[in-house]
Design a protein around this motif. Sequence first.
Motif, PDB file in Angstrom:
ATOM      1  N   ARG A  45      55.243  30.076   9.879  1.00 47.78           N
ATOM      2  CA  ARG A  45      55.109  31.143  10.863  1.00 47.78           C
ATOM      3  C   ARG A  45      55.589  30.664  12.224  1.00 47.78           C
ATOM      4  NH1 ARG A  45      52.394  35.563   9.661  1.00 47.78           N
ATOM      5  NH2 ARG A  45      51.908  35.964  11.849  1.00 47.78           N
ATOM      6  N   GLY A  46      56.217  31.571  12.970  1.00 50.43           N
ATOM      7  CA  GLY A  46      56.648  31.248  14.323  1.00 50.43           C
ATOM      8  C   GLY A  46      55.491  31.348  15.300  1.00 50.43           C
ATOM      9  N   THR A  47      55.573  30.574  16.376  1.00 50.23           N
ATOM     10  CA  THR A  47      54.475  30.568  17.354  1.00 50.23           C
ATOM     11  C   THR A  47      54.931  30.713  18.799  1.00 50.23           C
ATOM     12  OG1 THR A  47      54.523  28.144  17.474  1.00 50.23           O
ATOM     13  CG2 THR A  47      53.037  29.126  15.849  1.00 50.23           C
ATOM     14  N   THR A  48      56.245  30.783  19.031  1.00 45.06           N
ATOM     15  CA  THR A  48      56.713  30.780  20.421  1.00 45.06           C
ATOM     16  C   THR A  48      56.719  32.170  21.045  1.00 45.06           C
ATOM     17  OG1 THR A  48      59.069  31.119  19.959  1.00 45.06           O
ATOM     18  CG2 THR A  48      58.232  28.857  19.821  1.00 45.06           C
ATOM     19  N   GLY A  49      56.655  33.208  20.214  1.00 45.46           N
ATOM     20  CA  GLY A  49      56.680  34.568  20.737  1.00 45.46           C
ATOM     21  C   GLY A  49      58.068  35.091  21.024  1.00 45.46           C
ATOM     22  N   ASP A  52      62.521  31.884  17.281  1.00 44.94           N
ATOM     23  CA  ASP A  52      62.107  30.562  16.817  1.00 44.94           C
ATOM     24  C   ASP A  52      62.439  30.439  15.338  1.00 44.94           C
ATOM     25  OD1 ASP A  52      60.024  31.813  15.350  1.00 44.94           O
ATOM     26  OD2 ASP A  52      58.586  31.525  16.985  1.00 44.94           O
ATOM     27  N   GLY A  54      60.375  30.463  12.789  1.00 51.54           N
ATOM     28  CA  GLY A  54      59.410  31.066  11.889  1.00 51.54           C
ATOM     29  C   GLY A  54      60.022  32.155  11.027  1.00 51.54           C
ATOM     30  N   ASP A  56      58.455  34.916  10.139  1.00 51.07           N
ATOM     31  CA  ASP A  56      57.847  36.222  10.429  1.00 51.07           C
ATOM     32  C   ASP A  56      58.593  36.915  11.566  1.00 51.07           C
ATOM     33  OD1 ASP A  56      56.954  34.075  11.959  1.00 51.07           O
ATOM     34  OD2 ASP A  56      55.059  35.030  12.473  1.00 51.07           O
ATOM     35  N   GLY A 304      53.251  24.307  11.197  1.00 49.62           N
ATOM     36  CA  GLY A 304      54.544  24.830  11.628  1.00 49.62           C
ATOM     37  C   GLY A 304      55.677  23.853  11.471  1.00 49.62           C
ATOM     38  N   ASP A 332      60.465  22.690  13.293  1.00 53.75           N
ATOM     39  CA  ASP A 332      59.192  22.830  14.004  1.00 53.75           C
ATOM     40  C   ASP A 332      59.174  24.188  14.685  1.00 53.75           C
ATOM     41  OD1 ASP A 332      56.932  22.715  15.615  1.00 53.75           O
ATOM     42  OD2 ASP A 332      57.236  20.618  16.186  1.00 53.75           O
ATOM     43  N   THR A 333      58.382  25.109  14.152  1.00 62.73           N
ATOM     44  CA  THR A 333      58.384  26.479  14.663  1.00 62.73           C
ATOM     45  C   THR A 333      57.636  26.632  15.972  1.00 62.73           C
ATOM     46  OG1 THR A 333      56.398  27.134  13.431  1.00 62.73           O
ATOM     47  CG2 THR A 333      58.523  27.357  12.309  1.00 62.73           C
ATOM     48  N   SER A 334      56.988  25.567  16.444  1.00 64.65           N
ATOM     49  CA  SER A 334      56.304  25.641  17.742  1.00 64.65           C
ATOM     50  C   SER A 334      57.232  25.286  18.890  1.00 64.65           C
ATOM     51  CB  SER A 334      55.094  24.705  17.770  1.00 64.65           C
ATOM     52  OG  SER A 334      55.506  23.337  17.804  1.00 64.65           O
TER      53      SER A 334
END
Length: 397
Positions: A45-49, A52, A54, A56, A304, A332-334
Amino acid sequence: MQRTMSSAPARAALWAPLLAALFLLLPGTAHARAAAENPSACALRGTTGWTDEGHDTDYSVFKRPAGTVNVGMIFVDFPDAPATESPADDAAQITPGADWLWNASYGKAWLAITQHQRWVRMPHASTDYGFARGLTHETHEAYLKDAVAAADPYVDFSRYDMVYVVATRNAAAISFTPTYVYDPGTAGVVADGSKVKWAVTFGQDMWHWGPKLVAHETGHTFGLPDLYAFDAGTDAHRFVGGWDVMGLIGGAGPHYFAWHSWKLGWTDDNQVVCRASAGSDTVRLTAVEYGSGTKMAVVRTGPGTAYVVESRRAVQGDTGVCSTGALVYKVDTSVATGYGPIQVMDAKPAATPANGCRPLDDAPFWAGESFTDSASGVRIEVLSADGYGETVRITKS
């Protein structure tokens, strides 16, 4: 992110049977998957908004890269930089990028570009539009709004999913090519009762990068991040070298990473081997430049993060690669766009790249070589290789 029409169905109908027959003949393309975990366990899953790595992707914001994407191409000049060339000359510099992307997507995405070959005059001088690295979304949107308004008497924008704005070669101030993605909740750009959600505004760098610039910038509208370093330092391409068009557009091996093809839906789940818990899998990989077979093996290392191994060969969009073999990289999705969300592991860090090649262009691992990250409990061994790919063993302890 710096933020001649042809028929895809006819093209697909012509080539699909031939390609299918070819891929069935390739070694390892039938029943190539090793017994492993459900691929969804490795779909991070992506986390950066924003853009990225991820899986999703928010397709209410980004364009889904499937089927035919209808693109309207318009041409603009300026009071201080009137065009002296033909719109067709400018279009010829970039429109072959549609074919490149169609091949890279294994025929799953087609940019149907309609050219409106007339120059329309922008209301302000080219120097008034504030083009510079760090261009804000608002400033870019103002440029797009003026371009759409200037072309609106001649173009029905409701016909298009996306807009390409091509500035005359004489407008030196429009120095680079940013991508526009509509910011939900704002007024945006509206024409013919339709909101312009995605656009690429081509500038002077298109004369340097050529057609693959289309694949890079349109990739942003699909939700892909930049893989080059925003803080260029001594090498803006220190993360992935010349691998993947989202990094160095003119790189030696610009085919999209298998991870990107999976994220975009061009590689199916049944072409991915996932190892998310302790264990080992032997996997026959078919090079990503071909459409069939197992495209990658993934070892998940955290919420991630993961290591990916894929095969690369000097065919299709990668005919200029400096080295072939099993390419290993960390995802690294973060990590935000432009700060290294993918980093290629170098099999030969002490080697001097061949003439014309860059650091990391010789990164692939060869038969008999292996990669280990002891801290993550990951080992990737290349057992054998042939003209179509590698057999690898992935282990998570």
